[in-house]
Design an enzyme around this catalytic site. Structure first.
Site: not given
Ligand SMILES: *[C@@H]1O[C@H](CO)[C@@H](O)[C@H](O)[C@H]1NC(C)=O
Ligand SMILES: *[C@@H]1O[C@H](CO)[C@@H](O)[C@H](O)[C@H]1NC(C)=O
Ligand SMILES: *[C@@H]1O[C@H](CO)[C@@H](O)[C@H](O)[C@H]1NC(C)=O
Ligand SMILES: *[C@@H]1O[C@H](CO)[C@@H](O)[C@H](O)[C@H]1NC(C)=O
Ligand SMILES: *[C@@H]1O[C@H](CO)[C@@H](O)[C@H](O)[C@H]1NC(C)=O
Length: 405
Positions: A37, A354, A190-191, A386
């Site tokens: 994202d 995270d 991530s995403m 993250h």
């Protein structure tokens, strides 16, 4: 800014210096980078019927860089940006579209440049996959030959990604062929991780066996993240005080990807209160009431459109290397007083994770152990947050052992 929830540590990555090194090694299999994202460049072209302030551009003759463009996040013009970036949801067709008169595209499909750097003006270069791509070049890789990139419209969830799925399939086949019939490694951040899982679910086992060597996941939010609930209620200021969370909220809420990444009832149970507010408390089972109380019923529709996409977490059917951070303070629940609800930032109850994704969600990949015959490895990095995953020597060295083994 679009100011995504998964992007709150953006500032940390600003203006890092570029330090090339010169060792060359034998390259391993080709690698395709899929961002999360906020991790793809967007260009826009405008011919709008109306604008929110007289100083907003109504019409542009050319495509201009819209994400990420730090200049567009200045307080006075943030509203213009938000009004260009947000999506319009149709609760009948269950589809989103851009605002009237706004064209948006993600340049450079297949190319790494638009997922390596976000602010293309590079006045204040904002890196994303750059440090990993550059490390790979140092190991002997070549950009756009055996490192490829998948920029995409991260505002949407996979229910609106059918074109992307076709394009990704073609890219994998092309990259395989370009590299002498070598199976590719898919790497997500991530995403990008659940997007890749969804992609793999769409393919036959024979196709995966032929084209995919392994899946590397960096900081995958397999069960969602509690942080998205605050974004839905109050907006997310990205941890940057220059960005007003409330101004950004309309855009953040409009993204089906935000709804997709809300916490899942397969990871949180109905005794765990995630949001406390003056009108009631909300668990994973109370999203209808949550969105009704926020006066944002579209949010619940978007959640329903997206919640089954990967929620059963069927194993990907390829070798997996699951990598993520831990021991970073991460929002685990939010408390709103009567005064804070819901235009002010709530008090935060912290847990492990995270910094963005809760630890139980990062551990979601472990649920595949024993459920597929392909190997699954798991590696955690303490105190790596993250976005820090994308610029960390230890993480890069670990990726190197996987890629070049
Ligand atoms: C769809 O949205 C409109 C406008 O917000 C609303 O009046 C209507 O009740 C909604 N319909 C459904 C089926 O949710
Ligand atoms: C990748 O992007 C860069 C920078 O925009 C451009 O110079 C290059 O031609 C592109 N390469 C490919 C293969 O598209
Ligand atoms: C391609 O693979 C074939 C068969 O494995 C090998 O003989 C050849 O050297 C490879 N070519 C390159 C350019 O790697
Ligand atoms: C719900 O989750 C909490 C925290 O993980 C746990 O302590 C509790 O036992 C769970 N309750 C049920 C009914 O599973
Ligand atoms: C919400 O939860 C708090 C504890 O977190 C509790 O004190 C309060 O009574 C609950 N409110 C409602 C309406 O259930």
């Amino acid at each position: 800014m679009h100011i995504s929830v998964f992007f709150s540590f953006l500032v940390v990555l600003l203006a890092r210096s570029v330090t090339p090194s010169h060792q060359k090694g034998a390259p391993g299999p080709p690698v395709i980078l899929v961002p999360g994202d906020g991790g793809s460049q967007f260009e826009a072209k405008l011919d709008k019927p109306k604008v929110v302030h007289i100083w907003c551009d109504r019409k542009t003759s050319n495509w201009f860089p819209m994400w990420l463009n730090l200049e567009l996040l200045a307080p006075y013009i943030l509203d213009c940006f938000v009004d260009n970036m947000k999506l319009v949801y149709n609760n009948q067709t269950r589809q989103t579209s851009n605002m009237a008169g706004v064209d948006i595209r993600q340049p450079g499909f297949g190319n790494t440049s638009t997922v390596e750097w976000l602010d293309s003006s590079q006045l204040r270069p904002t890196s994303y996959y750059y440090h990993i791509a550059q490390a790979m070049v140092d190991w002997g890789y070549t950009r756009n030959v055996n490192i490829r990139g998948v920029p995409y419209d991260f505002r949407r969830a996979p229910n609106e990604m059918s074109e992307l799925m076709k394009d990704m399939k073609t890219l994998v086949e092309q990259t395989y062929t370009m590299n002498n019939a070598t199976r590719v490694i898919l790497m997500g951040h991530s995403m990008g991780c659940p997007v890749l899982l969804y992609f793999l679910h769409q393919q036959t086992q024979a196709w995966k066996d032929k084209y995919v060597r392994s899946l590397i996941t960096l900081a995958g939010p397999w069960g969602g993240a509690v942080k998205t609930l605050r974004l839905m209620a109050s907006g997310d200021d990205l941890g940057v005080f220059v960005v007003n969370a409330l101004s950004a909220r309309p855009e953040q809420r409009s993204m089906p990807s935000s709804a997709w990444l809300m916490p899942y009832d397969t990871f949180w149970n109905d005794t765990e209160i995630l949001v406390t507010g003056p009108h009631g408390n909300y668990t994973v089972n109370d999203y209808k009431r949550f969105f009704d109380d926020l006066g944002f019923p579209d949010g619940y529709d978007m959640r329903q459109d997206t919640e089954k996409l990967i929620d059963s977490l069927v194993p990907p059917g390829v070798e997996v290397h699951c990598i993520h951070g831990k021991n970073v303070k991460t929002p685990a629940a939010f408390h709103y007083s009567k005064k804070q609800w819901f235009d002010y930032q709530p008090d935060v109850v912290w847990g492990d994770g995270d910094g963005t994704v809760n630890i139980r969600s990062l551990h979601g990949c472990l649920r595949w152990q024993g459920k597929q015959k392909q190997k699954i490895t798991h590696k955690e990095f303490a105190n790596v947050d993250h976005l820090g995953m994308l610029d960390n020597k230890d993480v890069n060295n670990y990726i190197k052992t996987i890629v070049l083994n």
